[in-house]
Design a protein around this motif. Structure first.
Motif, PDB file in Angstrom:
ATOM      1  N   THR A 278       0.819  -1.221   0.000  1.00 28.10           N
ATOM      2  CA  THR A 278       0.000   0.000   0.000  1.00 28.10           C
ATOM      3  C   THR A 278       0.849   1.266   0.000  1.00 28.10           C
ATOM      4  OG1 THR A 278      -0.178  -0.145   2.420  1.00 28.10           O
ATOM      5  CG2 THR A 278      -1.966  -1.104   1.113  1.00 28.10           C
ATOM      6  N   LEU A 279       2.025   1.230   0.605  1.00 28.83           N
ATOM      7  CA  LEU A 279       2.892   2.405   0.610  1.00 28.83           C
ATOM      8  C   LEU A 279       3.347   2.741  -0.808  1.00 28.83           C
ATOM      9  CD1 LEU A 279       4.380   4.598   2.170  1.00 28.83           C
ATOM     10  CD2 LEU A 279       6.277   2.988   2.523  1.00 28.83           C
ATOM     11  N   VAL A 280       3.692   1.716  -1.570  1.00 26.57           N
ATOM     12  CA  VAL A 280       4.060   1.935  -2.976  1.00 26.57           C
ATOM     13  C   VAL A 280       2.865   2.493  -3.738  1.00 26.57           C
ATOM     14  CG1 VAL A 280       4.795   0.830  -5.128  1.00 26.57           C
ATOM     15  CG2 VAL A 280       5.842   0.144  -2.960  1.00 26.57           C
ATOM     16  N   GLY A 281       1.684   1.944  -3.471  1.00 25.81           N
ATOM     17  CA  GLY A 281       0.476   2.432  -4.134  1.00 25.81           C
ATOM     18  C   GLY A 281       0.213   3.897  -3.836  1.00 25.81           C
ATOM     19  N   ILE A 282       0.410   4.303  -2.589  1.00 28.77           N
ATOM     20  CA  ILE A 282       0.223   5.716  -2.220  1.00 28.77           C
ATOM     21  C   ILE A 282       1.247   6.599  -2.934  1.00 28.77           C
ATOM     22  CG2 ILE A 282       0.396   7.349  -0.304  1.00 28.77           C
ATOM     23  CD1 ILE A 282      -0.719   5.055   1.488  1.00 28.77           C
ATOM     24  N   ASN A 283       2.493   6.133  -3.000  1.00 26.83           N
ATOM     25  CA  ASN A 283       3.550   6.913  -3.649  1.00 26.83           C
ATOM     26  C   ASN A 283       3.356   7.060  -5.154  1.00 26.83           C
ATOM     27  OD1 ASN A 283       4.930   7.449  -1.267  1.00 26.83           O
ATOM     28  ND2 ASN A 283       6.220   5.623  -1.423  1.00 26.83           N
ATOM     29  N   LEU A 284       2.557   6.176  -5.734  1.00 23.93           N
ATOM     30  CA  LEU A 284       2.286   6.272  -7.174  1.00 23.93           C
ATOM     31  C   LEU A 284       1.532   7.550  -7.540  1.00 23.93           C
ATOM     32  CD1 LEU A 284       1.411   2.590  -8.156  1.00 23.93           C
ATOM     33  CD2 LEU A 284       3.124   4.029  -9.270  1.00 23.93           C
ATOM     34  N   ILE A 285       0.960   8.230  -6.559  1.00 27.41           N
ATOM     35  CA  ILE A 285       0.226   9.466  -6.836  1.00 27.41           C
ATOM     36  C   ILE A 285       1.126  10.528  -7.454  1.00 27.41           C
ATOM     37  CG2 ILE A 285       0.573  10.607  -4.596  1.00 27.41           C
ATOM     38  CD1 ILE A 285      -2.758  10.412  -6.536  1.00 27.41           C
ATOM     39  N   ILE A 286       2.449  10.425  -7.256  1.00 27.54           N
ATOM     40  CA  ILE A 286       3.360  11.411  -7.851  1.00 27.54           C
ATOM     41  C   ILE A 286       3.404  11.293  -9.372  1.00 27.54           C
ATOM     42  CG2 ILE A 286       4.781  11.502  -5.764  1.00 27.54           C
ATOM     43  CD1 ILE A 286       6.869   9.818  -7.245  1.00 27.54           C
ATOM     44  N   PHE A 287       2.844  10.185  -9.898  1.00 23.74           N
ATOM     45  CA  PHE A 287       2.818   9.986 -11.349  1.00 23.74           C
ATOM     46  C   PHE A 287       1.437  10.303 -11.926  1.00 23.74           C
ATOM     47  CE2 PHE A 287       6.116   7.122  -9.731  1.00 23.74           C
ATOM     48  CZ  PHE A 287       7.197   7.488 -10.529  1.00 23.74           C
ATOM     49  N   ILE A 288       0.705  11.184 -11.279  1.00 26.13           N
ATOM     50  CA  ILE A 288      -0.664  11.475 -11.707  1.00 26.13           C
ATOM     51  C   ILE A 288      -0.703  12.030 -13.134  1.00 26.13           C
ATOM     52  CG2 ILE A 288      -0.809  13.842 -10.827  1.00 26.13           C
ATOM     53  CD1 ILE A 288      -3.504  11.065 -10.500  1.00 26.13           C
ATOM     54  N   GLU A 289       0.374  12.731 -13.563  1.00 25.92           N
ATOM     55  CA  GLU A 289       0.421  13.232 -14.939  1.00 25.92           C
ATOM     56  C   GLU A 289       0.558  12.091 -15.941  1.00 25.92           C
ATOM     57  OE1 GLU A 289       2.274  17.674 -15.003  1.00 25.92           O
ATOM     58  OE2 GLU A 289       3.707  16.051 -14.618  1.00 25.92           O
ATOM     59  N   GLN A 290       1.265  11.048 -15.557  1.00 23.75           N
ATOM     60  CA  GLN A 290       1.372   9.884 -16.440  1.00 23.75           C
ATOM     61  C   GLN A 290       0.038   9.130 -16.507  1.00 23.75           C
ATOM     62  OE1 GLN A 290       4.096  10.829 -14.434  1.00 23.75           O
ATOM     63  NE2 GLN A 290       4.972  11.552 -16.363  1.00 23.75           N
ATOM     64  N   TYR A 291      -0.664   9.076 -15.384  1.00 25.09           N
ATOM     65  CA  TYR A 291      -1.979   8.429 -15.355  1.00 25.09           C
ATOM     66  C   TYR A 291      -3.032   9.222 -16.140  1.00 25.09           C
ATOM     67  CZ  TYR A 291      -0.945   4.914 -11.712  1.00 25.09           C
ATOM     68  OH  TYR A 291      -0.470   3.837 -11.005  1.00 25.09           O
ATOM     69  N   HIS A 292      -2.804  10.520 -16.323  1.00 30.14           N
ATOM     70  CA  HIS A 292      -3.802  11.413 -16.939  1.00 30.14           C
ATOM     71  C   HIS A 292      -5.086  11.469 -16.117  1.00 30.14           C
ATOM     72  CE1 HIS A 292      -1.354  12.396 -20.309  1.00 30.14           C
ATOM     73  NE2 HIS A 292      -1.457  11.239 -20.912  1.00 30.14           N
ATOM     74  N   GLY A 293      -4.940  11.511 -14.814  1.00 30.17           N
ATOM     75  CA  GLY A 293      -6.129  11.687 -13.982  1.00 30.17           C
ATOM     76  C   GLY A 293      -6.253  10.638 -12.895  1.00 30.17           C
TER      77      GLY A 293
END
Length: 307
Positions: A278-293
């Motif tokens: 879950t910690l890795v999952g939370i840190n993935l938020i820094i890639f929100i531009e790659q996710y496009h939303g």
């Protein structure tokens, strides 16, 4: 400029005739049309043979693979056999605007910097066979052509291969970095973005048929935790090839940085899906531009814990 058109076919008899007509009736005819059938078991080959013979299309050539090699490889090998200065890739179930070749050829002739020119397109659905294109009038105002800016998500390919017009010399710059899991349009799109050679003709040149039976749709709709891990692995391999390509072609620092960020994103998504950390999952938020939303980011959580 010599014009080549390349088509990969496989069991396409149901929707092929309107597309053949839309190519035959172009306002600027192709110098060569190369059709590569990948082992069809329906009437696709006979239909094409009869069409070529009936219309006396001497510059259209049909080749039949001895065994099925898959649409990715079939397209790449077909493009390599083209002799034109610019190459159009052609899907078996779409319909072209009758001035597609003429307009896109003109744009390519005006600007040698363009490695890949894509056009806008119109989606339509499998059962709507009456929606046909009309040729553009000569007196119409010239369509807008613009350079496409480098995307934060270099993996995303927003334009289908049926909208592509490729400069041959650009294809040969990119092709050594192709791997067999990568579609031809993804290779060309990402390479053109990295080198700043991707351009858009803002006029719909293709009716893009949407249906659930296409090879690509069958692949992307098979979603599970394991399938997502498989996709991340393929993306990592493609990004590593793209990194080498960028280094060899002296790409900009901005392009190189975007590749590296996409690689890191891919690695962290893999770790999250594999370990459910879950910690890795939370840190993935820094890639929100790659996710496009946020929606796509949340989807990773759903797949990790429900699939």
């Amino acid at each position: 400029m010599k014009i080549s058109v390349v088509l990969s076919t496989y069991n396409g008899e149901k929707y092929l005739l309107p597309q053949l007509d839309s190519l035959k009736n172009q306002t600027y005819p192709a110098d060569e049309v190369l059709i590569f059938d990948d082992g069809s078991t329906d009437q696709t080959v006979n239909l094409i043979d009869q069409y070529i013979s009936k219309n006396q299309l001497k510059n259209w050539k049909l080749s039949k693979n001895e065994k099925n090699i898959g649409w990715r490889k079939n397209f790449m090998e077909g493009i390599r056999k083209c002799t034109g200065d610019i190459i159009f890739t052609w899907d078996q179930d779409d319909i072209w605007n009758l001035s597609k070749i003429e307009k896109m050829k003109s744009v390519m002739e005006e600007d040698a910097q363009i490695g890949l020119l894509v056009s806008s397109y119109t989606e339509f659905y499998a059962d709507n066979d009456r929606y046909l294109p009309t040729p553009c009038k000569k007196e119409e105002r010239k369509s807008c052509v613009r350079k496409i800016p480098l995307s934060k998500n270099i993996l995303e390919v927003p334009y289908p291969g049926c909208t592509y017009c490729i400069r041959k010399e650009f294809f040969y710059i990119c092709s050594p970095y192709w791997i067999e899991t990568c579609p031809h349009d993804a290779l060309l799109w990402r390479s053109a973005m990295i080198l700043g050679r991707a351009y858009l003709l803002e006029e719909s040149m293709v009716l893009w048929r949407k249906h659930s039976t296409s090879a690509w749709q069958r692949e992307v709709h098979t979603v599970s935790r394991q399938s997502e891990l498989d996709w991340r692995n393929l993306e990592r391999m493609e990004l590593e090839k793209l990194r080498i390509f960028a280094q060899k072609q002296d790409a900009s620092l901005k392009a190189t940085a975007i590749i590296e960020k996409n690689l890191k994103w891919c690695e962290m998504r893999t770790e999250f899906l594999r370990d459910k950390n879950t910690l890795v999952g939370i840190n993935l938020i820094i890639f929100i531009e790659q996710y496009h939303g946020l929606k796509r980011y949340i989807k990773d959580w759903l797949i990790a814990f429900t699939k």
